[in-house]
Each structure stands twice: as structure tokens, then as C-alpha cells.
Design an enzyme around this catalytic site. Structure first.
Site, PDB file in Angstrom:
ATOM      1  N   ASP A  85      41.268  48.888  44.948  1.00 60.83           N
ATOM      2  CA  ASP A  85      40.135  48.078  44.335  1.00 60.83           C
ATOM      3  C   ASP A  85      38.976  48.436  44.505  1.00 60.83           C
ATOM      4  O   ASP A  85      38.316  48.738  45.519  1.00 60.83           O
ATOM      5  CB  ASP A  85      40.369  46.811  45.662  1.00 60.83           C
ATOM      6  CG  ASP A  85      39.687  45.535  44.837  1.00 60.83           C
ATOM      7  OD1 ASP A  85      38.995  45.549  44.020  1.00 60.83           O
ATOM      8  OD2 ASP A  85      40.021  44.265  45.626  1.00 60.83           O
ATOM      9  N   ASP A  86      38.547  48.575  43.155  1.00 60.29           N
ATOM     10  CA  ASP A  86      37.395  49.171  43.044  1.00 60.29           C
ATOM     11  C   ASP A  86      37.084  50.652  43.337  1.00 60.29           C
ATOM     12  O   ASP A  86      35.879  51.121  43.400  1.00 60.29           O
ATOM     13  CB  ASP A  86      36.251  48.676  43.899  1.00 60.29           C
ATOM     14  CG  ASP A  86      35.690  47.287  43.316  1.00 60.29           C
ATOM     15  OD1 ASP A  86      36.293  46.661  42.683  1.00 60.29           O
ATOM     16  OD2 ASP A  86      34.719  46.603  43.799  1.00 60.29           O
ATOM     17  N   ASP A 133      41.841  49.260  39.894  1.00 57.80           N
ATOM     18  CA  ASP A 133      41.601  48.271  38.813  1.00 57.80           C
ATOM     19  C   ASP A 133      40.381  48.245  38.215  1.00 57.80           C
ATOM     20  O   ASP A 133      40.146  48.023  37.198  1.00 57.80           O
ATOM     21  CB  ASP A 133      41.638  46.767  39.613  1.00 57.80           C
ATOM     22  CG  ASP A 133      40.603  46.649  40.654  1.00 57.80           C
ATOM     23  OD1 ASP A 133      40.116  47.564  41.238  1.00 57.80           O
ATOM     24  OD2 ASP A 133      40.700  45.587  41.387  1.00 57.80           O
ATOM     25  N   ASN A 134      39.570  49.287  38.807  1.00 52.12           N
ATOM     26  CA  ASN A 134      38.278  49.642  38.199  1.00 52.12           C
ATOM     27  C   ASN A 134      37.385  50.578  38.914  1.00 52.12           C
ATOM     28  O   ASN A 134      37.939  50.992  40.126  1.00 52.12           O
ATOM     29  CB  ASN A 134      37.412  48.375  37.864  1.00 52.12           C
ATOM     30  CG  ASN A 134      36.988  47.550  39.097  1.00 52.12           C
ATOM     31  OD1 ASN A 134      37.410  46.371  39.157  1.00 52.12           O
ATOM     32  ND2 ASN A 134      36.107  48.009  40.029  1.00 52.12           N
ATOM     33  N   CYS A 137      37.752  43.154  38.301  1.00 52.87           N
ATOM     34  CA  CYS A 137      38.934  42.990  39.029  1.00 52.87           C
ATOM     35  C   CYS A 137      39.954  42.101  38.100  1.00 52.87           C
ATOM     36  O   CYS A 137      40.999  42.663  37.838  1.00 52.87           O
ATOM     37  CB  CYS A 137      38.706  42.449  40.498  1.00 52.87           C
ATOM     38  SG  CYS A 137      38.012  43.384  41.599  1.00 52.87           S
TER      39      CYS A 137
END
Length: 597
Positions: A70-71, A342-343, A106
């Protein structure tokens, strides 16, 4: 540097603890018995009810283990501090060097992953609240009813989700809600407390279980134990499995496992040339207005980066435990393992406090590592790939039909070491966050420093395209950015004001087509840039000296024609895509009234 080396050595020593589980599982396989295996690895995992290992079933459809951070950045080098990731995935599989997300946020990005669609097609534009995005929008649009999970489940895969689903889950649904497609489900309900890794409630297959603040309650470890149990139990059934492991790390507050809090204490955030950039006169106006980061803000970035690295060490241990369990159960050689994010995330580049949402490399360029039955060992793949490619890739691995609505393409040919003769030449990225400062929600996600009022003027409606060497961005403010990444990888010199007008017009036309594309049209448009805009005389079909309604009508009269049409006339194919359609009408309509020299 010596301190960083010491930290990495300490991490590697932790791998010794993994050997105990391997020995137990291999003994079980050798004697052909059912044997209790205590959940003891990696260090710190909660003890679970005993799981069992049996002699592996004959290999059938490939299993899929999908690990989502996540991130997580690529350009900030976090993945280089994860030795298990490097040894077990990068060292035993493929590293994609040009993998990008469609949106650096997200929930829209996760929707793209599950559906294989660009944001402008699936319609989940933000983290929420509805109607622009979040879990409720994904649910209310009916998107949950057709995802890669439902499709794999339909052909016999046992499916399970571990961790974060979508922002704001399960708002508007029961607390124990389980979306379609998931045979087993272990997700914090509500989502938001999961970011803290402690003091959350986990929806465990419809039963809500509260966890506290003891080290054994650390969420990443709890989920790992559940995932190991799922794999081991499923192997005994002989059915293929899809394990979707969606970590909350390293998203802020980037809570590390207690055992990792003494690591990286002297490490500083990377200082690329774009860090606290001195000259931003070429950037959009809102960046030009930013002051240089203060020493206190730089210290804040360094502090966050240390937590960032610390929090990813438990994820690295998860990778090791999963690989170990797959090997011990005889499934490693029949399992594809994916690791991505996700990014991305920026930390100090272009004077920006930590955050995401933007089109710079740190925000959209993310890791992708793949290990699997066909994947060559320790190789890099330089081809452009996107998060919208993941769902069709998983479908292709399972041998099932790729949905007609899919915008992405299967990466399976690249995983086999025999890339196709032609591959995409550009990728679309887009952002629709807008004034997100008014949309903070307790069921969304913790704010980043970039979410502070200081950055409220950031234009977060934009679209862009990324080629192997170029990046072109258009903002809703009318501002544009163009970077030659081959010569300027840190995006220090915006060339939009000095670029050749013909090149700029061609990139603008290409982007205009991509941001409205769908399905196979996207894949076609990505293959090559559109031709240069036609000159006025090429649109003056009636030779009147200007572009008139008669010229527009002539194009419309040939609507739908292709080279196979007996009356085909390539003069009317204004975008050179071998069909006369709305794009051609848009080209000539935009020039209506132009007087030819």
C-alpha cells in the site's frame, strides 16, 4: 552505510527462524502423514490452530499468490532493503522495470487491479465518499459481481483475501459483509483501524474478531498466519488457489512490528536531484509557489522514511513464509507469485511533503516482481506494463476468457521469456481527486503530510501518457508538462514551453484518444502514436478554401467503413486507425471554420 548493512544482516538472521517450519512440513511430506504444524514463522506471528500438510497432489492449474503493498514506491529504493523479496522473487523470477499505475490513489487503483480497467471506464474515481468512489461506489456499480476473484472462483479456484480490500469497506453493508468471489475472507472491518496494525476488528469469514495491542496482534503477522493456513489446507484438497494478500504497509502511519523498531535508525530518505528542488520555475504554478522545505520538514521526511522501511520488514518476512510453505507443500513450482503496489509515493521531490496523487515518477512508477512456472530466473523486463494488465494476466494464467470490457493486456507472454514482436508504446495515467481536502472521512484512510492545506491548490484533475522515454501531462488548469526521461529521469526540466509544436500536438492528440478509450480500442491506440494532425487542405474535401459543414458531412457519410469496405477511402481516416469513427469526426469538427492558406 555501515548501519544500513548491519540492519540488513539482522534481517537475514531472522530467516533462520523460518527453517523450523520448513523441516516440519518436509517431514510430513516424506512420511506421507498428516502432521500438526505450529505457526511459528516468521518471528512474532500469532499462534493459530494447527494446520496440516499432506503429500502434494498432482500439479494441475497453476496457483496464484498475489501480494499487494500500500503506497509502496519503486524510485525511493525501499525494495532494496527487503532481502527476501530480492532473493526469492527478484532473484528467482522477473523484475518489471517499467510498471505503472493508472491512478496514484488507493481505491481507484485497486478497482483497476480487480477489473483490468482504466479509471475512466470503471468509474471509481476517488477513495470516497460516493458517488465518486470508495467501496460503496465499487459495490453499487455492480463491479464486485465481475472481478478476477469471481472469474477464478467460477473455474474452480479456491479464493481468499487477506488484508485491505477497498477504502471505506464495509460502509453501507453489514460489518461481516463478504463480497462475491471470495471463498475465505480476512479483512479489517471497518478498514481504517487496519492502518495502525493494532486495535482492529477482523472479519474472519463472517465472524468479527477483535484484536488488541499485544505484539502477537500485529495485523501483518495475523494475516500471514491465516494465509499460510489457507494454502496448507487448500493443498490437501487438490484444488488450485488464489491467495490475495493486501498489506496495509507501508501506508502511513507506517507502524512497524515491535521487533523491527530498532532497524534503520540512522537511515536518511534518498536525496535525488529533485529533492527540495531549487529551481521550479518550469513547473505548474502551484509548485512554483511552494517554498523550499525547511530543515524541520526534511527531518520529518527522514523520520517517515525510517518507519517506511521498518514497516516493510514484516511484509518481507511474509514473502519468505509464503515461499517456504509453497515449497514444503510441493506447490512452489506450480505457483505464480506476484508482488506490486497500488500506487507510489513521493518524499521531498519538487519541494513536496510526503504523499501521492501526482503524475511524477515517484507516484506512478511502482514495483512488479513475478516468480512462476514459466518465468525466467533473475531477469528484467523493460516493456511498458500497467496495473490494468494484472487481471487479464491472472485470467490468462488460469486459462479462462479475458472479459471483453478489459482495457489491459495479458503479461503472460512476457513471463514466458518470449515477448511478442510488437508491444504497447504508451500508457495512460489519470487523476480525478479534485478538492480532496473537503472529502476526508474516518472510513477513508489516514491523511498524508501532502494532504495538508499547504498543498490545497494542487491541480488533481489531470491526465498523462508515459512512453519508454517521454512523459506528457495535461492539467485541468491548462498547464502542461513534458519530460524527456532518457535525459532527465528526475523530471527537472519541463520541456512543454520549448518543445516542437508538431511533437506537442501529436502527444496531445494521442492523450486525447487514450483518455476516452475502452477495451480493445485502448490496446490498439497504445501501439503507436496517431499521425500528425492533417493540414487544412487535407480536410477541405470540397476544395472551397475552408473546412465547412460539407466537409464534415463527407466524413460522416463514410462512418463505419474499414479497408475491407468496397468504398474505402483512406482520406477520411483522419486518425489513421483503419476505421472511420467518432475520432475522425472529432478531428474535423475541431477544425470547422478554419480557412486554408
Amino acid at each position: 552505510m555501515p548501519a544500513l548493512i548491519d540492519d540488513l544482516l539482522n534481517i537475514l538472521l531472522g530467516g533462520i527462524l523460518l527453517a523450523y517450519r520448513t523441516i516440519l512440513l518436509i517431514l510430513a511430506l516424506l512420511v506421507g502423514s498428516v502432521m500438526p504444524v505450529p505457526a511459528v514463522s516468521p518471528a512474532g506471528l500469532r499462534d493459530a490452530s494447527p494446520v496440516t500438510a499432506r503429500v502434494a497432489q498432482p500439479l494441475g492449474l497453476p496457483n496464484i499468490v498475489f501480494i499487494l503493498a500500500d503506497d509502496l514506491d519503486l524510485d525511493l529504493d525501499t525494495v532494496t532493503t527487503m532481502p527476501h523479496l530480492q532473493a526469492l522473487l527478484a532473484g528467482q523470477g522477473i523484475t518489471f522495470t517499467h510498471f505503472f499505475v493508472n491512478a496514484s490513489i488507493c481505491c481507484p487503483s485497486r478497482a483497476s487491479l480487480l477489473r483490468g480497467q482504466y479509471v475512466h471506464n470503471h468509474g471509481v474515481y476517488t477513495n470516497g465518499p460516493p458517488p465518486t468512489g470508495g467501496f460503496e461506489t465499487f459495490r453499487d456499480l455492480g463491479l464486485e459481481n465481475d472481478t478476477i476473484a469471481t472469474r477464478l472462483q467460477d473455474v474452480g479456484y479456491r479464493t481468499a483475501l487477506f488484508g485491505k480490500y477497498l477504502n471505506r469497506y464495509p460502509y453501507g453493508s453489514p460489518s461481516n459483509y463478504i463480497p462475491p468471489g471470495w471463498g475465505e475472507w480476512y479483512s479489517p472491518s471497518p478498514t481504517a483501524p487496519g492502518y495502525n496494525q493494532f486495535n482492529y476488528t477482523l472479519n474472519e469469514n463472517g465472524t468479527l474478531v477483535a484484536y488488541g495491542s499485544d505484539p502477537a496482534d500485529y495485523l501483518q503477522d495475523v494475516l500471514t498466519t491465516q494465509a499460510l493456513s489457507f494454502i496448507t489446507r487448500t493443498v490437501t484438497s487438490g484444488e488450485p488457489f488464489f491467495a490475495y494478500f493486501s498489506s496495509f504497509s507501508p501506508h502511513t502511519p507506517s507502524t512497524p512490528a515491535p521487533r523491527h523498531t530498532t532497524l534503520f535508525t540512522d537511515t536518511l530518505a534518498p536525496r535525488p536531484p529533485s529533492f527540495n528542488e531549487l529551481d521550479v520555475s518550469d513547473k505548474p504554478q502551484w509548485i512554483q509557489n511552494l517554498p523550499l522545505l525547511t530543515p524541520e520538514e526534511v527531518q520529518q521526511i527522514d523520520d517517515q522514511y525510517r518507519l517506511w522501511l521498518q514497516s516493510m520488514q514484516a511484509v518481507d518476512e511474509t514473502i519468505a513464509a509464503l515461499v517456504e510453505t509453497l515449497e514444503a507443500t510441493g506447490q512452489l513450482n506450480n505457483t505464480y507469485i506476484f508482488f506490486t503496489s497500488d500506487n507510489g509515493y513521493h518524499m521531498g521531490q519538487h519541494r513536496l511533503l510526503p504523499g501521492k496523487y501526482l503524475g511524477y515518477e515517484e507516484d506512478i512508477h511502482v514495483p512488479l516482481f513475478v516468480r512462476g512456472p514459466q518465468a525466467p530466473i533473475s531477469q528484467t523486463v523493460p516493456y511498458l506494463a500497467s496495473i490494468v494488465d494484472l487481471a487479464p494476466t491472472l485470467a490468462d494464467i488460469a486459462g479462462i476468457e479475458i472479459p471483453a470490457y478489459t482495457d489491459g493486456r495479458s503479461l503472460l507472454p512476457l513471463l514466458g521469456g518470449s515477448p511478442p514482436a510488437a508491444w504497447r508504446q504508451a500508457l495512460l495515467f489519470e487523476q480525478y481527486v479534485g478538492d480532496h481536502h473537503g472529502l476526508r472521512d474516518p472510513l477513508g484512510e489516514p491523511p498524508d503530510p501532502f494532504d495538508s492545506p499547504r498543498f490545497q491548490s494542487a491541480p488533481l484533475f489531470y491526465s498523462g501518457l508515459r512512453t519508454a522515454d517521454l512523459k506528457y501531462i495535461e492539467y485541468d488548469t491548462g498547464e502542461r508538462e513534458l519530460y524527456n526521461l532518457a535525459n532527465d529521469p528526475f523530471e527537472l526540466e519541463n520541456l512543454a514551453a520549448s518543445a516542437d509544436p508538431t511533437t506537442l500536438a501529436q502527444l496531445a492528440a494521442w492523450l486525447s484518444l487514450l483518455k476516452g478509450c475502452a477495451a480493445d480500442t485502448c490496446r490498439s491506440l497504445e501501439m503507436r502514436p496517431p499521425p500528425p494532425p492533417p493540414i487544412c487542405a487535407e480536410l477541405d474535401f470540397d476544395h472551397s478554401g475552408s473546412v465547412t459543414v460539407i466537409d464534415v458531412a463527407q466524413v460522416a457519410a463514410h462512418w463505419g467503413e474499414t479497408p475491407q469496405t468496397p468504398a474505402w477511402d483512406p482520406r477520411y481516416d483522419l486518425d489513421d486507425n483503419l476505421v472511420i469513427d467518432a475520432a475522425d469526426m472529432a478531428v474535423i469538427a475541431a477544425r470547422w471554420g478554419e480557412i486554408c492558406p
